[in-house]
Design an enzyme around this catalytic site. Structure first.
Site, PDB file in Angstrom:
ATOM      1  N   SER A   1       0.305  -1.599   0.158  1.00  0.00           N
ATOM      2  CA  SER A   1       0.534  -0.621  -0.281  1.00  0.00           C
ATOM      3  C   SER A   1       0.848   1.595  -0.314  1.00  0.00           C
ATOM      4  CB  SER A   1      -1.062  -0.020   1.004  1.00  0.00           C
ATOM      5  OG  SER A   1      -1.096   1.367   1.654  1.00  0.00           O
TER       6      SER A   1
ATOM      7  N   TYR B   1      -0.923   0.224  10.405  1.00  0.00           N
ATOM      8  CA  TYR B   1      -1.328  -0.147   8.819  1.00  0.00           C
ATOM      9  C   TYR B   1      -0.249  -0.532   8.358  1.00  0.00           C
ATOM     10  CZ  TYR B   1      -4.027  -1.125   4.037  1.00  0.00           C
ATOM     11  OH  TYR B   1      -3.952  -1.231   2.512  1.00  0.00           O
TER      12      TYR B   1
ATOM     13  N   ARG C   1      -9.322  15.311   9.412  1.00  0.00           N
ATOM     14  CA  ARG C   1      -9.019  13.973  10.195  1.00  0.00           C
ATOM     15  C   ARG C   1      -7.039  13.835  11.260  1.00  0.00           C
ATOM     16  NH1 ARG C   1     -11.291   9.297   6.930  1.00  0.00           N
ATOM     17  NH2 ARG C   1      -9.973   9.645   5.625  1.00  0.00           N
TER      18      ARG C   1
HETATM   19  N1  LIG Z   1      -8.412  -0.388  -1.661  1.00  0.00           N
HETATM   20  C1  LIG Z   1      -7.077   0.296  -2.038  1.00  0.00           C
HETATM   21  O1  LIG Z   1      -7.429   1.491  -2.002  1.00  0.00           O
HETATM   22  C2  LIG Z   1      -5.705  -0.772  -1.305  1.00  0.00           C
HETATM   23  C3  LIG Z   1      -4.677   0.669  -1.137  1.00  0.00           C
HETATM   24  C4  LIG Z   1      -4.263   0.000  -0.861  1.00  0.00           C
HETATM   25  C5  LIG Z   1      -3.537  -0.770  -0.678  1.00  0.00           C
HETATM   26  N2  LIG Z   1      -4.789  -2.191  -0.778  1.00  0.00           N
HETATM   27  C6  LIG Z   1      -4.603  -3.327  -1.003  1.00  0.00           C
HETATM   28  O2  LIG Z   1      -5.032  -4.265  -1.558  1.00  0.00           O
HETATM   29  C7  LIG Z   1      -5.709  -5.264  -0.757  1.00  0.00           C
HETATM   30  C8  LIG Z   1      -6.836  -5.528  -1.277  1.00  0.00           C
HETATM   31  O3  LIG Z   1      -7.612  -4.405  -0.252  1.00  0.00           O
HETATM   32  P1  LIG Z   1      -8.978  -3.950  -0.799  1.00  0.00           P
HETATM   33  O4  LIG Z   1      -9.499  -2.749  -0.533  1.00  0.00           O
HETATM   34  O5  LIG Z   1      -9.686  -5.027  -1.980  1.00  0.00           O
HETATM   35  O6  LIG Z   1     -10.098  -4.655   0.445  1.00  0.00           O
HETATM   36  P2  LIG Z   1     -10.911  -5.642   1.292  1.00  0.00           P
HETATM   37  O7  LIG Z   1     -11.384  -4.956   2.492  1.00  0.00           O
HETATM   38  O8  LIG Z   1     -12.327  -5.482   0.230  1.00  0.00           O
HETATM   39  O9  LIG Z   1     -10.816  -6.840   1.027  1.00  0.00           O
HETATM   40  C9  LIG Z   1     -10.088  -7.958   1.614  1.00  0.00           C
HETATM   41  C10 LIG Z   1     -10.275  -9.074   1.914  1.00  0.00           C
HETATM   42  O10 LIG Z   1      -9.633 -10.036   3.154  1.00  0.00           O
HETATM   43  C11 LIG Z   1     -10.072 -10.589   3.590  1.00  0.00           C
HETATM   44  N3  LIG Z   1      -9.539 -10.656   5.277  1.00  0.00           N
HETATM   45  C12 LIG Z   1      -9.225 -10.181   5.659  1.00  0.00           C
HETATM   46  N4  LIG Z   1      -8.601 -10.403   6.895  1.00  0.00           N
HETATM   47  C13 LIG Z   1      -8.493 -11.698   6.298  1.00  0.00           C
HETATM   48  C14 LIG Z   1      -7.797 -12.876   7.334  1.00  0.00           C
HETATM   49  N5  LIG Z   1      -7.228 -12.759   8.741  1.00  0.00           N
HETATM   50  N6  LIG Z   1      -7.902 -14.250   6.478  1.00  0.00           N
HETATM   51  C15 LIG Z   1      -8.413 -13.837   5.122  1.00  0.00           C
HETATM   52  N7  LIG Z   1      -9.083 -13.664   4.841  1.00  0.00           N
HETATM   53  C16 LIG Z   1      -9.166 -11.912   5.415  1.00  0.00           C
HETATM   54  C17 LIG Z   1     -11.366  -9.911   3.625  1.00  0.00           C
HETATM   55  O11 LIG Z   1     -12.870 -10.366   4.500  1.00  0.00           O
HETATM   56  C18 LIG Z   1     -11.526  -9.222   2.464  1.00  0.00           C
HETATM   57  O12 LIG Z   1     -12.833  -9.913   1.151  1.00  0.00           O
HETATM   58  C19 LIG Z   1      -5.207  -5.224   0.633  1.00  0.00           C
HETATM   59  O13 LIG Z   1      -4.480  -6.377   0.875  1.00  0.00           O
HETATM   60  C20 LIG Z   1      -5.075  -3.975   0.492  1.00  0.00           C
HETATM   61  O14 LIG Z   1      -4.503  -3.629   2.008  1.00  0.00           O
HETATM   62  C21 LIG Z   1      -6.143  -1.587  -0.886  1.00  0.00           C
END
Ligand SMILES: NC(=O)c1ccc[n+]([C@@H]2O[C@H](COP(=O)([O-])OP(=O)(O)OC[C@H]3O[C@@H](n4cnc5c(N)ncnc54)[C@H](O)[C@@H]3O)[C@@H](O)[C@H]2O)c1
Length: 308
Positions: A114, A139, A267
């Site tokens: 991230s 995080y 925030r």
């Molecule tokens: N959305 C963004 O803007 C963004 C930005 C930077 C990085 N990311 C990274 O991208 C990835 C996906 O993010 P997202 O936005 O789709 O988030 P999201 O919360 O929609 O997806 C995360 C998924 O991981 C699952 N999860 C959480 N804890 C778990 C566990 N202990 N065991 C198994 N599954 C578990 C959740 O149920 C969920 O389906 C993550 O690694 C996040 O850190 C997202």
């Protein structure tokens, strides 16, 4: 390919699964559904394993028998309240994935990291992969630890890992509760109810918004390109957008010209300016985001259920 997508029920993971299925790959999802939703999954076409990244055996069972691992499962956006959960899921969970990969025969592991690993770089806010990391929330620290494990396992045991630092991803299915990336869905959700966007602070803080389909494209390229192995790469759109600009675009896309954004107190735990330097990613993956913010907002707006 037999692909494992951890977090495949989540926002980005489910879009990745859709494309893998379109390309006729065999897909397994490991998810504990803590933030992901069954609504995002086509259960007829995917092998869904309800399990937890924090439990090594759950992870080992699904890594065995996979050729490609897309590790997107994570605890996102709750670290200020539950730093321990973040650490266990993101740092220990990634460690468990790599430990399982050691005894499996994996062609590539792509790890979602991230923008939050950068913290608040100051100056023009351009984030380059070579920069020293200084996360300002747990995080970000847990993601930096996940990256470090990915690279350590790559160097020590030749595991073909790639780390992608996603910037502010938006699109259909994004969770408006995510404080780091949910601003787009919050603004659109409010517009759907004919309510003005609420901007924290002066709105001059900037983000690098990237449409989810572009992120999926970069993620697949990271699995395909040999040159990506052992690399850490930014995945952003390379354009810097103020929250004020985002608010006015949302109002425009929603056709609500009469709305005036509201301002609320700044925030805590926010960075001021940050956008991706994409020089390395362009070179290694040949990737460039092709969806403009306006186009992406229109697509996301169209996807919203009128009842949302
Ligand atoms: N959305 C963004 O803007 C963004 C930005 C930077 C990085 N990311 C990274 O991208 C990835 C996906 O993010 P997202 O936005 O789709 O988030 P999201 O919360 O929609 O997806 C995360 C998924 O991981 C699952 N999860 C959480 N804890 C778990 C566990 N202990 N065991 C198994 N599954 C578990 C959740 O149920 C969920 O389906 C993550 O690694 C996040 O850190 C997202």
């Amino acid at each position: 390919m037999r692909a494992l997508v951890t977090g495949g029920a989540g926002f980005i993971g489910s879009h990745l699964v859709d494309i893998l299925l379109k390309k006729n790959h065999e897909v397994t999802i490991l998810d504990n559904f803590s933030s992901g939703s069954p609504k995002n999954i086509d259960f007829r076409r995917v092998n869904v394993v309800k399990g937890d990244l924090r439990r090594p055996n759950d992870v080992r069972k699904v890594v065995d028998g996979s050729d490609f691992v897309f590790h997107l499962g994570a605890c996102v956006g709750r670290s200020v309240f539950f730093p321990r959960l973040d650490f266990d899921t993101n740092a220990l969970g990634t460690f468990n994935v790599f430990r399982a990969c050691r005894s499996a025969s994996i062609e590539r592991v792509v790890v979602a990291s991230s923008v939050m690993v950068y913290g608040n770089p100051g100056g023009k806010g351009i984030a380059k992969e070579s920069e020293c990391l200084s996360p300002i929330i747990p995080y970000g620290a847990s993601k930096a630890a996940a990256e470090a494990y990915a690279m350590a396992f790559h160097h020590a045991w030749n595991i073909p890992a790639v780390v992608l630092r996603y910037f502010n991803v938006y699109g259909p299915r994004a969770d408006p509760r995510n404080p780091y990336s949910g601003v787009v869905s919050r603004f659109l959700g409010r517009a759907r109810r004919r309510l003005p966007p609420i901007i924290y602070g002066d709105g001059k803080q900037t983000r690098d918004f990237i449409y989810v389909k572009d992120v999926v494209k970069a993620t697949l390229l990271a699995a395909e390109r040999k040159a990506a192995v052992g690399e850490i790469l930014n995945v952003g759109s390379e354009s810097e957008t103020t929250i004020n600009k985002l608010a006015s675009l949302v109002i425009d896309v929603a056709g609500l010209g009469e709305l005036e954004p509201r301002h609320a107190a700044t925030r805590m735990h926010e960075y001021r300016r940050l956008h991706a330097d994409m020089t390395k990613t362009r070179k290694v993956l040949g990737f460039k985001a092709d969806t403009s913010l306006r186009e992406g907002l229109e697509l996301t707006w169209e996807s919203l259920n009128p009842a949302d």
